[in-house]
Design a protein around this motif. Sequence first.
Motif, PDB file in Angstrom:
ATOM      1  N   ASN A 185       0.727  -1.182  -0.084  1.00  0.00           N
ATOM      2  CA  ASN A 185      -0.183   0.056  -0.061  1.00  0.00           C
ATOM      3  C   ASN A 185       0.750   1.254  -0.005  1.00  0.00           C
ATOM      4  N   ARG A 186       1.944   1.173   0.733  1.00  0.00           N
ATOM      5  CA  ARG A 186       2.903   2.300   0.487  1.00  0.00           C
ATOM      6  C   ARG A 186       3.392   2.629  -0.883  1.00  0.00           C
ATOM      7  N   ARG A 187       3.735   1.620  -1.450  1.00  0.00           N
ATOM      8  CA  ARG A 187       3.943   1.665  -2.955  1.00  0.00           C
ATOM      9  C   ARG A 187       2.938   2.187  -4.018  1.00  0.00           C
ATOM     10  N   LEU A 188       1.796   1.685  -3.789  1.00  0.00           N
ATOM     11  CA  LEU A 188       0.635   1.841  -4.570  1.00  0.00           C
ATOM     12  C   LEU A 188       0.359   3.543  -4.247  1.00  0.00           C
ATOM     13  N   GLN A 189       0.421   4.038  -2.944  1.00  0.00           N
ATOM     14  CA  GLN A 189       0.023   5.384  -2.802  1.00  0.00           C
ATOM     15  C   GLN A 189       1.341   6.155  -3.091  1.00  0.00           C
ATOM     16  N   ALA A 190       2.362   5.916  -3.332  1.00  0.00           N
ATOM     17  CA  ALA A 190       3.413   6.633  -3.869  1.00  0.00           C
ATOM     18  C   ALA A 190       3.327   6.625  -5.386  1.00  0.00           C
ATOM     19  N   ARG A 191       2.539   5.756  -6.037  1.00  0.00           N
ATOM     20  CA  ARG A 191       2.351   5.861  -7.424  1.00  0.00           C
ATOM     21  C   ARG A 191       1.005   6.550  -7.710  1.00  0.00           C
ATOM     22  N   GLY A 192       0.073   6.866  -6.529  1.00  0.00           N
ATOM     23  CA  GLY A 192      -1.065   7.674  -6.943  1.00  0.00           C
ATOM     24  C   GLY A 192      -2.234   6.520  -6.962  1.00  0.00           C
ATOM     25  N   GLN A 193      -1.978   5.564  -6.709  1.00  0.00           N
ATOM     26  CA  GLN A 193      -3.149   4.414  -6.748  1.00  0.00           C
ATOM     27  C   GLN A 193      -3.752   4.214  -5.182  1.00  0.00           C
ATOM     28  N   ALA A 194      -4.805   3.721  -5.039  1.00  0.00           N
ATOM     29  CA  ALA A 194      -5.675   3.460  -4.076  1.00  0.00           C
ATOM     30  C   ALA A 194      -5.054   2.161  -3.041  1.00  0.00           C
ATOM     31  N   PRO A 195      -5.003   2.223  -1.898  1.00  0.00           N
ATOM     32  CA  PRO A 195      -4.472   1.161  -1.267  1.00  0.00           C
ATOM     33  C   PRO A 195      -5.511  -0.095  -1.357  1.00  0.00           C
ATOM     34  N   VAL A 196      -5.264  -1.205  -0.997  1.00  0.00           N
ATOM     35  CA  VAL A 196      -5.928  -2.481  -1.134  1.00  0.00           C
ATOM     36  C   VAL A 196      -5.902  -2.953   0.304  1.00  0.00           C
ATOM     37  N   SER A 197      -6.939  -3.935   0.501  1.00  0.00           N
ATOM     38  CA  SER A 197      -7.009  -4.667   1.501  1.00  0.00           C
ATOM     39  C   SER A 197      -6.623  -6.022   1.448  1.00  0.00           C
ATOM     40  N   VAL A 198      -6.246  -6.966   2.626  1.00  0.00           N
ATOM     41  CA  VAL A 198      -5.716  -8.033   2.497  1.00  0.00           C
ATOM     42  C   VAL A 198      -6.462  -9.130   1.823  1.00  0.00           C
ATOM     43  N   GLU A 199      -7.692  -8.833   2.072  1.00  0.00           N
ATOM     44  CA  GLU A 199      -8.757  -9.891   1.194  1.00  0.00           C
ATOM     45  C   GLU A 199      -8.404  -9.801  -0.367  1.00  0.00           C
ATOM     46  N   ARG A 200      -7.740  -9.110  -0.917  1.00  0.00           N
ATOM     47  CA  ARG A 200      -7.452  -9.067  -2.353  1.00  0.00           C
ATOM     48  C   ARG A 200      -6.430 -10.581  -2.561  1.00  0.00           C
ATOM     49  N   PHE A 201      -5.965 -10.946  -1.428  1.00  0.00           N
ATOM     50  CA  PHE A 201      -4.920 -12.018  -1.630  1.00  0.00           C
ATOM     51  C   PHE A 201      -5.383 -13.479  -1.203  1.00  0.00           C
ATOM     52  N   ARG A 202      -6.638 -13.239  -0.582  1.00  0.00           N
ATOM     53  CA  ARG A 202      -7.310 -14.344  -0.098  1.00  0.00           C
ATOM     54  C   ARG A 202      -6.494 -15.380   0.664  1.00  0.00           C
TER      55      ARG A 202
END
Length: 284
Positions: A166-183
């Motif tokens: 999420n730190r990397r996503l936000q640095a690229r201007g993207q929304a954070p994701v939840s752990v549920e994405r990874f099942r």
Amino acid sequence: MSEPNFVVSGLYVYPIKSCAGVSLPESLIVETGLEFDRAWMVVDDRGHFVSQRELPRMALIRPTLRHADMVLRAPGMLALHVAYDSVEAACTVRLWNEMVRAYDMGDLAAQWFSDFLGRPLRLVRYDPEHKRLSDAAWTDGREAENQFSDGFPYLVVSQSSVDELNRRLQARGQAPVSVERFRPNIVISGDLDPNAEDYFDELQIETPQGLVRLQMCKPCTRCNIPNVDPQTGATGHEPGDTLSLYRQDMRLNGAITFGMNAMLLQGLEHLLGIGARGRATLDF
């Protein structure tokens, strides 16, 4: 280096392969993983499994586990009740390149899935007499039983790994994701380095019934399912694009990995709960 300590901060089962998961306060450890995990699967009219890879709306099918049955809900659909102790005709289905024995769950369930997902489909339950094992090349020759999981009975993800993503996503201007994405089945938290699970050998977790030991087996390779929003069923390019920038795993010829597959060494029939404390042994 000292052995890392952690706490179990999340427990999830996915009763129907590729449908929504169920977050649990505790779960029983059975021969094939956490109880009810991937016990059911959706198949097409040829008996081949289907998943969010081609039908992302499967993410919107939400199971609730009750004492005697599972209740399925989806937008615009009446609830479907699936009894644990009721199956119909025996059948054989295809999961990847394997033929697996199962039981059909009947015409009502088939119609429900077909109506919601827009093509002829049927629901099947795993035949407990069928013995489906993980790849022995990753289990040191030990037998690790599965139901309809892709290949291993457990998936472990650390919260620190998700936080770093999420730190990397936000640095690229993207929304954070939840752990549920990874099942994941088991989420661990604590003073852990990002992706620390890559280097764990065993998880040793204290339960009221005694020690649970999980052997970390194989990095979990990632397809496009984490790009499906579990809340909406919408697909995109993240977090896959960001993962591709730093999670190419040379242990698997550059495949994108996130989390670790695991198998049980000790603790059958133990009850694993949120808040359980454990430690990890390291394997470099």
